[in-house]
Design a protein around this motif. Structure first.
Motif, PDB file in Angstrom:
ATOM      1  N   ALA A   1      -4.920   1.699  13.281  1.00 51.99           N
ATOM      2  CA  ALA A   1      -3.693   1.299  12.591  1.00 51.99           C
ATOM      3  C   ALA A   1      -3.148   2.451  11.748  1.00 51.99           C
ATOM      4  N   LEU A   2      -1.883   2.326  11.379  1.00 53.80           N
ATOM      5  CA  LEU A   2      -1.248   3.329  10.544  1.00 53.80           C
ATOM      6  C   LEU A   2      -1.260   2.894   9.085  1.00 53.80           C
ATOM      7  N   PRO A   3      -1.517   3.815   8.168  1.00 57.41           N
ATOM      8  CA  PRO A   3      -1.347   3.495   6.750  1.00 57.41           C
ATOM      9  C   PRO A   3       0.137   3.524   6.406  1.00 57.41           C
ATOM     10  N   ALA A   4       0.541   2.732   5.429  1.00 58.86           N
ATOM     11  CA  ALA A   4       1.937   2.769   4.999  1.00 58.86           C
ATOM     12  C   ALA A   4       2.296   4.144   4.464  1.00 58.86           C
ATOM     13  N   VAL A   5       1.373   4.743   3.703  1.00 57.85           N
ATOM     14  CA  VAL A   5       1.585   6.084   3.146  1.00 57.85           C
ATOM     15  C   VAL A   5       0.304   6.884   3.329  1.00 57.85           C
ATOM     16  N   HIS A   6       0.417   8.043   3.948  1.00 56.47           N
ATOM     17  CA  HIS A   6      -0.742   8.920   4.124  1.00 56.47           C
ATOM     18  C   HIS A   6      -0.958   9.723   2.836  1.00 56.47           C
ATOM     19  N   PRO A   7      -2.222   9.987   2.459  1.00 55.07           N
ATOM     20  CA  PRO A   7      -2.487  10.690   1.196  1.00 55.07           C
ATOM     21  C   PRO A   7      -1.850  12.068   1.090  1.00 55.07           C
TER      22      PRO A   7
ATOM     23  N   PRO B   1       8.202   4.101  -6.368  1.00 60.81           N
ATOM     24  CA  PRO B   1       7.045   3.480  -7.030  1.00 60.81           C
ATOM     25  C   PRO B   1       6.451   2.314  -6.251  1.00 60.81           C
ATOM     26  N   PHE B   2       7.211   1.741  -5.309  1.00 62.79           N
ATOM     27  CA  PHE B   2       6.682   0.618  -4.541  1.00 62.79           C
ATOM     28  C   PHE B   2       5.940   1.080  -3.286  1.00 62.79           C
ATOM     29  N   VAL B   3       5.720   2.396  -3.124  1.00 63.46           N
ATOM     30  CA  VAL B   3       4.878   2.907  -2.039  1.00 63.46           C
ATOM     31  C   VAL B   3       3.820   3.831  -2.648  1.00 63.46           C
ATOM     32  N   PRO B   4       2.838   3.271  -3.339  1.00 67.75           N
ATOM     33  CA  PRO B   4       1.834   4.095  -4.017  1.00 67.75           C
ATOM     34  C   PRO B   4       0.964   4.880  -3.042  1.00 67.75           C
ATOM     35  N   VAL B   5       0.518   6.056  -3.487  1.00 69.61           N
ATOM     36  CA  VAL B   5      -0.360   6.911  -2.694  1.00 69.61           C
ATOM     37  C   VAL B   5      -1.806   6.650  -3.124  1.00 69.61           C
ATOM     38  N   VAL B   6      -2.658   6.327  -2.169  1.00 70.22           N
ATOM     39  CA  VAL B   6      -4.084   6.119  -2.450  1.00 70.22           C
ATOM     40  C   VAL B   6      -4.888   7.018  -1.528  1.00 70.22           C
ATOM     41  N   ASP B   7      -6.142   7.283  -1.908  1.00 67.70           N
ATOM     42  CA  ASP B   7      -6.956   8.253  -1.176  1.00 67.70           C
ATOM     43  C   ASP B   7      -7.424   7.754   0.192  1.00 67.70           C
ATOM     44  N   ASP B   8      -7.735   6.489   0.299  1.00 64.46           N
ATOM     45  CA  ASP B   8      -8.255   5.952   1.558  1.00 64.46           C
ATOM     46  C   ASP B   8      -7.448   4.708   1.935  1.00 64.46           C
ATOM     47  N   PRO B   9      -6.217   4.892   2.373  1.00 61.42           N
ATOM     48  CA  PRO B   9      -5.344   3.737   2.595  1.00 61.42           C
ATOM     49  C   PRO B   9      -5.782   2.908   3.791  1.00 61.42           C
ATOM     50  N   PRO B  10      -5.618   1.598   3.703  1.00 64.10           N
ATOM     51  CA  PRO B  10      -5.951   0.738   4.846  1.00 64.10           C
ATOM     52  C   PRO B  10      -4.849   0.763   5.890  1.00 64.10           C
ATOM     53  N   GLY B  11      -5.180   0.279   7.071  1.00 60.44           N
ATOM     54  CA  GLY B  11      -4.158   0.099   8.084  1.00 60.44           C
ATOM     55  C   GLY B  11      -3.175  -0.963   7.648  1.00 60.44           C
TER      56      GLY B  11
END
Length: 304
Positions: A106-112, A121-131
């Motif tokens: 799957a694709l993450p909404a936002v890649h790190p 602000p409604f698309v936060p960046v996280v280190d290990d995003p889920p699909g």
């Protein structure tokens, strides 16, 4: 409607020439001014990176040069709309999607890789995003609809089926992503069954405004901006969409009336999500304007 004596299309054209990026200018010209597909592809090309993905704020709410899945989804929508969703460019895009996908495909909404660049602000960046179905569903649906085959698609399709068929509590953008997947996936019988269930869910959870004149009486989904409602035309983007079955002719007509009347004095359509920076809102409005015109035309509404 704005102005007197000029058509909605003429007012929209003026808005596009006044405010749009070159890509949207050429995209508008392709659909409404007999422009060529080559010109659209030429304008899209600078957004593609060496990794095969797309960046440079192609999707205006994600800034910076780095490739992102949501940019790729935007590029695919453009290519699909001009009949060019094929060939080596799309192969490179699929390789990029495979490289950034999760172990489920799957694709993450936002890649790190976006960290450090401006983003909504409604698309936060996280280190290990889920699909994410919101990012994966529209991409998979478009690739299937254009008969693009790549090894990544097998796992991504399985992810989307599992995510769609497990949906219970949801929100409008996730439902839109599910519809985009179901409208393109090859197993039509399974898609129709899943869509019927989602249509019932949308009504039960009040995820659609069926009477636009009373939109203020209906709450928006958690985390959405004030007034960020969704209407029948947001789900059933064309008469051939599986989501069209969710709404009566009267409900669909009211929704399209509302969409047509939303054209602003300057000729463009507004965005309904949160405006977090002036430039991003300006860049998004021509995109939304072209989508509104194409949707109205698809339903036989006179816009010229």
């Amino acid at each position: 409607m704005a102005g007197s004596g000029t058509s909605p299309l003429a007012r929209a054209e003026q808005f596009v020439w006044l405010t749009a990026r070159v890509l949207e200018q050429r995209h508008f010209a392709y659909h409404f001014l007999e422009g060529g597909a080559d010109a659209v592809e030429t304008a899209l090309a600078p957004y593609q990176g060496e990794d095969g993905g797309y960046g440079y704020a192609l999707e205006p709410d994600l800034r910076g040069p780095v490739s992102q899945p949501l940019h790729v989804a935007h590029a695919l929508r453009v290519l699909d709309s001009i009949g060019r969703c094929e060939g080596p460019r799309v192969e490179r895009m699929c390789r990029y999607l495979s490289d950034v996908s999760t172990k489920e495909g799957a694709l993450p909404a936002v890649h790190p890789s976006l960290r450090g660049y401006p983003a909504a602000p409604f698309v936060p960046v996280v280190d290990d995003p889920p699909g994410d179905l919101l990012a994966t569903g529209p991409v998979v649906g478009l690739l299937h609809r254009n008969e693009v085959w790549h090894a990544w698609l097998f796992r991504a399709t399985d992810f989307c089926w599992a995510a769609v068929e497990a949906l219970e509590e949801s929100h409008p953008y996730e439902i839109q992503a599910a519809v985009a997947f179901l409208d393109g996936v090859p197993d039509r019988t399974r898609a129709e069954t899943a869509a019927d269930r989602l249509g019932r869910l949308v009504r039960e959870q009040r995820l659609v405004v069926l009477d636009p004149t009373r939109a203020g009486e209906q709450p928006v989904a958690a985390g959405y901006a004030p007034g960020e409602h969704h209407f029948a035309h947001d789900y059933a983007r064309t008469p051939g969409s599986l989501a069209r079955r969710w709404f009566s002719d009267e409900e669909m007509s009211r929704s399209l009336d509302f969409l047509a009347a939303a054209q602003r004095e300057d000729g463009g359509w507004p965005i309904r999500w949160r405006e977090w920076a002036p430039g991003t809102a300006l860049e998004s409005r021509p995109v939304v304007t072209i989508e509104a015109l194409l949707r109205l035309r698809a339903y036989g509404r006179v816009i010229g």
